[in-house]
Design an enzyme around this catalytic site. Structure first.
Site, short mmCIF file in Angstrom:
data_model
loop_
_atom_site.label_atom_id
_atom_site.label_comp_id
_atom_site.label_asym_id
_atom_site.label_seq_id
_atom_site.Cartn_x
_atom_site.Cartn_y
_atom_site.Cartn_z
N ARG A 56 0.84 -1.20 0.00
CA ARG A 56 0.00 0.00 0.00
C ARG A 56 0.87 1.24 0.00
O ARG A 56 1.81 1.36 0.78
CB ARG A 56 -0.91 0.01 1.24
CG ARG A 56 -1.67 1.34 1.38
CD ARG A 56 -2.62 1.30 2.55
NE ARG A 56 -3.80 0.50 2.26
CZ ARG A 56 -4.76 0.86 1.44
NH1 ARG A 56 -4.69 2.00 0.81
NH2 ARG A 56 -5.79 0.09 1.25
N GLN A 78 -7.45 -5.07 16.97
CA GLN A 78 -6.67 -6.12 16.31
C GLN A 78 -5.19 -5.76 16.35
O GLN A 78 -4.79 -4.74 15.79
CB GLN A 78 -7.13 -6.31 14.86
CG GLN A 78 -6.37 -7.41 14.14
CD GLN A 78 -6.78 -7.53 12.68
OE1 GLN A 78 -7.62 -6.77 12.20
NE2 GLN A 78 -6.17 -8.46 11.97
N GLU A 96 -0.12 -1.32 9.04
CA GLU A 96 0.48 0.01 9.01
C GLU A 96 -0.54 1.11 9.30
O GLU A 96 -0.20 2.11 9.94
CB GLU A 96 1.16 0.28 7.67
CG GLU A 96 1.92 1.60 7.65
CD GLU A 96 2.92 1.72 6.51
OE1 GLU A 96 3.38 2.84 6.27
OE2 GLU A 96 3.22 0.71 5.87
N ARG A 97 -1.79 0.96 8.88
CA ARG A 97 -2.80 1.98 9.18
C ARG A 97 -3.02 2.09 10.68
O ARG A 97 -3.10 3.19 11.23
CB ARG A 97 -4.13 1.66 8.48
CG ARG A 97 -4.12 1.91 6.98
CD ARG A 97 -5.49 1.66 6.35
NE ARG A 97 -6.44 2.68 6.74
CZ ARG A 97 -7.46 2.49 7.59
NH1 ARG A 97 -7.65 1.32 8.14
NH2 ARG A 97 -8.29 3.47 7.87
N GLU A 129 -0.74 -11.11 2.71
CA GLU A 129 -1.73 -10.64 3.69
C GLU A 129 -2.45 -9.39 3.19
O GLU A 129 -3.67 -9.25 3.34
CB GLU A 129 -1.06 -10.34 5.03
CG GLU A 129 -2.06 -9.94 6.11
CD GLU A 129 -1.49 -10.05 7.52
OE1 GLU A 129 -2.11 -9.48 8.43
OE2 GLU A 129 -0.45 -10.70 7.70
#
Length: 302
Positions: A56, A78, A96-97, A129
């Site tokens: 991304r 999570q 990463e978000r 993933e």
């Protein structure tokens, strides 16, 4: 609530274990590795670096702020996944978000699953993933597939097994990378869908691709309308003998005017001229929206 407190305390206990220089875990065979690998551990945000293999590349500032607000209210639901680099140093594999949003709200620690992986394994884990995620745009997914081919040497058949997608689906994504970069950017920015891109890819001439792409944008064509427009381009109707004769009889001043008309209306304009000098100007349209656009241009000219 007691379970959550116990789990969090366990994470802090494992964090202390990882901060012990005399017990630096580098492989699954090391002492206490079984206690850490696969467990949720509270890690210092400052000890984590972003993943250079992250497929991304676009992160919406608005969605990050929304996620940050959720984390501020509810915490990290999570955990992220990281791999251990060296003593007290980790690298993101996924999440990463969540990591970025946590930093926005000023969290000092973040729950994480720890993995032991080399660069190639980390790249494959990150790509596979992330391909499974729903919020990647089609070009990001296509680039991830291409990286699995180029850097992991996976075949399309092997990728199909790893990511649980049909081989034909993977092929369709990879073909998008043959589109002109401007069109790829338009897809990433949400101006057109993957369906539009799949229609445009059948046009080999990239200059023609861009011309039709501009028509799709200006007229806000649906995927079906785009497919029809592309079909007409790829399979033009053969000109009749009368049409060919008409082209030869068109005066020079009319030919010049046709070009001006075509540029103004955004379509190729047809003109029929009789021997006595009289004629017709034919302006094609591809949808109701296109017709209304042309109507406005005519009214503006008046």
């Amino acid at each position: 609530m007691a379970k959550a407190t116990k789990k969090q305390a366990l994470g802090r206990g494992l964090s202390a274990l990882l901060k012990d220089p005399s017990n630096d875990i580098q492989s699954v065979q090391d002492k206490d590795a079984d206690k850490v690998i696969g467990s949720i551990v509270e890690l210092d945000v400052t000890s984590i670096e972003v993943n250079p293999f992250q497929p991304r590349t676009n992160f919406s500032e608005e969605s990050l702020q929304e996620l940050a607000s959720s984390i501020k209210e509810l915490g990290i639901i999570q955990p992220i996944t990281v791999r251990k680099l060296e003593f007290d140093k980790y690298q993101l594999v996924s999440g990463e978000r969540r990591f970025r949003a946590s930093k926005l709200v000023g969290l000092e620690t973040i729950p994480a699953y720890i993995r032991i992986a080399n660069d190639q394994e980390s790249l494959e884990m990150a790509l596979v993933e992330n391909i499974q995620r729903q919020d990647l745009d089609p070009i990001e997914i296509a680039l991830s597939y291409q990286r699995l081919i180029d850097e992991i040497n996976l075949t399309q058949e092997q990728m199909s097994e790893r990511v649980g997608k049909k081989r034909s689906t993977i092929t369709n994504y990879l073909r998008l990378l043959k589109l002109d970069p401007i069109i790829q950017t338009g897809m990433r920015d949400g101006f057109i869908s993957m369906g539009h891109g799949r229609a445009l890819i059948t046009i080999e001439d990239q200059s023609a691709q861009l011309d039709i792409y501009e028509v799709v944008l200006s007229e806000k064509l649906s995927v079906r309308d785009t497919e029809e427009l592309v079909r007409q381009y790829n399979n033009p109707k053969p000109k009749t003998a009368d049409a060919k004769a008409n082209e030869e009889d068109v005066p020079k001043h009319v030919k010049k005017g046709i070009k001006d008309f075509s540029e103004y209306f955004g379509h190729k304009i047809d003109v029929k001229v009789s021997k006595n000098g009289k004629g017709k100007i034919i302006i094609p349209f591809h949808s109701e929206e296109d017709f209304n656009r042309i109507k406005k241009l005519v009214q503006r000219a008046e």
